[in-house]
Write a protein that holds these residues in place. Structure first.
Motif, mmCIF file in Angstrom:
data_model
loop_
_atom_site.group_PDB
_atom_site.id
_atom_site.type_symbol
_atom_site.label_atom_id
_atom_site.label_comp_id
_atom_site.label_asym_id
_atom_site.label_seq_id
_atom_site.Cartn_x
_atom_site.Cartn_y
_atom_site.Cartn_z
ATOM 1 N N VAL A 132 -20.084 -1.715 -14.965
ATOM 2 C CA VAL A 132 -18.716 -2.010 -14.628
ATOM 3 C C VAL A 132 -17.741 -0.768 -15.495
ATOM 4 O O VAL A 132 -18.178 -0.716 -16.744
ATOM 5 N N VAL A 133 -16.713 -0.136 -14.872
ATOM 6 C CA VAL A 133 -15.807 0.723 -15.575
ATOM 7 C C VAL A 133 -14.706 0.106 -15.738
ATOM 8 O O VAL A 133 -13.907 -0.311 -14.755
ATOM 9 N N GLN A 134 -14.083 -0.284 -17.040
ATOM 10 C CA GLN A 134 -12.943 -0.936 -17.340
ATOM 11 C C GLN A 134 -11.737 -0.047 -17.527
ATOM 12 O O GLN A 134 -11.949 0.970 -18.534
ATOM 13 N N VAL A 135 -10.659 -0.052 -16.749
ATOM 14 C CA VAL A 135 -9.526 0.768 -16.892
ATOM 15 C C VAL A 135 -8.472 -0.072 -17.273
ATOM 16 O O VAL A 135 -8.009 -1.024 -16.524
ATOM 17 N N GLU A 136 -7.571 0.122 -18.363
ATOM 18 C CA GLU A 136 -6.314 -0.581 -18.512
ATOM 19 C C GLU A 136 -5.283 0.201 -17.845
ATOM 20 O O GLU A 136 -5.002 1.330 -17.684
ATOM 21 N N VAL A 137 -4.189 -0.809 -16.769
ATOM 22 C CA VAL A 137 -3.265 0.058 -16.493
ATOM 23 C C VAL A 137 -2.049 -0.736 -16.731
ATOM 24 O O VAL A 137 -1.885 -1.860 -17.012
ATOM 25 N N SER A 138 -0.819 -0.185 -16.393
ATOM 26 C CA SER A 138 0.477 -0.762 -16.656
ATOM 27 C C SER A 138 0.660 -1.730 -15.293
ATOM 28 O O SER A 138 0.202 -1.436 -14.370
#
Length: 361
Positions: free
Chosen positions: A294-300
């Motif tokens: 799992v690659v977690q990315v925070e987005v607006s």
């Protein structure tokens, strides 16, 4: 196959009909809810009403407890040369067919492992079964020509046939589908009795585990009725593990350090078994969780942000197996979990960071 009849025009039945008509098969539609059948016909799934002459195959998309009676009735009327169904329970249909006076030679049980969260014909799609498993449960009395018609149905729907014994199938779906659905409903039922503040702070894990609890209670009570013994066996095994977990948790308040340590080991073993079982679940073409990362990315929280992220993932040459999104209310933003091959995770993280994304893992 040149002609078919589909009895029951909900999500599954209408999807079968759409898949067949796409391949030039003449399809006739019937449902106790005539509005549903007429809706399916208006969508291009076939023509409303049963034919005067026998069709090649009749497909029954009715609740499991009604399959045997419906198949027997239509066999006696001469509707088709071969009969199958799409119910999720097979043993009862095979057993009751003879009880109702049906002909097991012209019948083969079927269960496509596909579905959707929305019921009814408007949610149907011709490609619903594409690449999905479709279990067939012929009996020793099923004629080869009937089995061949069912195989052709699976092929025309783009599914992958799996042949199983009816009782083996029912034990399998009790473990992998029916009991989990009931447990999900029991978990969700706890939320109906708690305060709003507790529900407000629920996270993605609870959403994932209770998602299937939104199924139609009427349909699911029929399914559980038809497969009650096998589901009860699975729940009994759950109960034994739950009893152990409750005992271990109660014992953690014990002043005896030896007892507390033993209880923690019991809990760790239960959790470890959970890890092992989860890792056996195929993700795609036989892959398991151990093959994926799992690659977690925070987005607006703004329009088009997910499309932009996926475009950058594509530019990095990485295939995404699955995407999960968790919304965070304060400040409004999202956490996107990209499920990718283990071998691609590190490179993808570096690529996304270089593109300006906030990669958490």
């Amino acid at each position: 196959m040149r002609s078919a009849a589909v009895i029951g025009t909900g999500l599954i039945g209408t999807s079968v009909a759409l898949a067949l008509t796409r391949h030039g098969v003449t399809v006739h539609l019937s449902d106790t809810n005539t509005a549903s059948a007429r809706t399916a016909a208006a969508m291009g799934a076939g023509s409303f009403g049963l034919p005067d002459d026998p069709v090649d195959l009749a497909v029954f998309a009715v609740p499991p407890t009604r399959i045997s009676a419906e198949v027997t009735r239509q066999q006696q009327s001469g509707l088709a040369r071969a009969y199958t169904d799409v119910g999720s329970v097979k043993g009862r249909a095979h057993e009751d067919l003879c009880v109702f006076g049906g002909d097991p030679a012209s019948y083969v049980g079927g269960h496509p492992l596909a579905g959707g969260e929305r019921p009814g014909p408007l949610a149907a799609a011709a490609d619903l079964f594409q690449g999905r498993y479709w279990v067939l449960t012929p009996s020793r009395r099923t004629e080869q020509s009937v089995f061949n018609q069912a195989l052709e149905l699976v092929s025309l729907c783009g599914a992958v046939p799996v042949v199983m014994d009816a009782a083996e199938h029912d034990r399998a779906v009790a473990l992998t589908s029916h009991a989990p659905h009931l447990v999900s409903a029991l978990m969700a039922a706890r939320l109906a009795e708690t305060d709003d503040q507790s529900v407000r702070i629920s996270g993605q894990g609870l959403r994932d585990m209770t998602r299937i609890a939104g199924g139609d209670p009427g349909l699911w009570s029929e399914i559980l009725d038809a497969n009650a013994p096998a589901v009860a066996d699975v729940l009994q095994a759950y109960a034994e593990d739950l009893t152990l977990a409750v005992s271990a948790l109660r014992a953690l308040t014990d002043t005896d350090e030896v007892q507390r340590k033993r209880s923690r080991l019991d809990l760790e073993e239960l959790l470890r078994r959970g890890n092992t079982g989860r890792n056996r679940i195929p993700q795609k073409k036989g892959r398991t969780h151990t093959d994926l990362a799992v690659v977690q990315v925070e987005v607006s929280d703004r329009p088009g942000i997910l499309a932009q992220l996926l475009a950058d993932v594509g530019a990095a040459g990485v295939n995404v197996e699955d995407v999960r999104i968790e919304h965070v209310p304060d400040p409004p933003r999202g956490l996107v979990e990209l499920l990718v091959a283990q071998s691609s995770a590190a490179a993808l993280s570096r690529s996304l960071r270089s593109d300006g994304w906030q990669v958490q893992q």
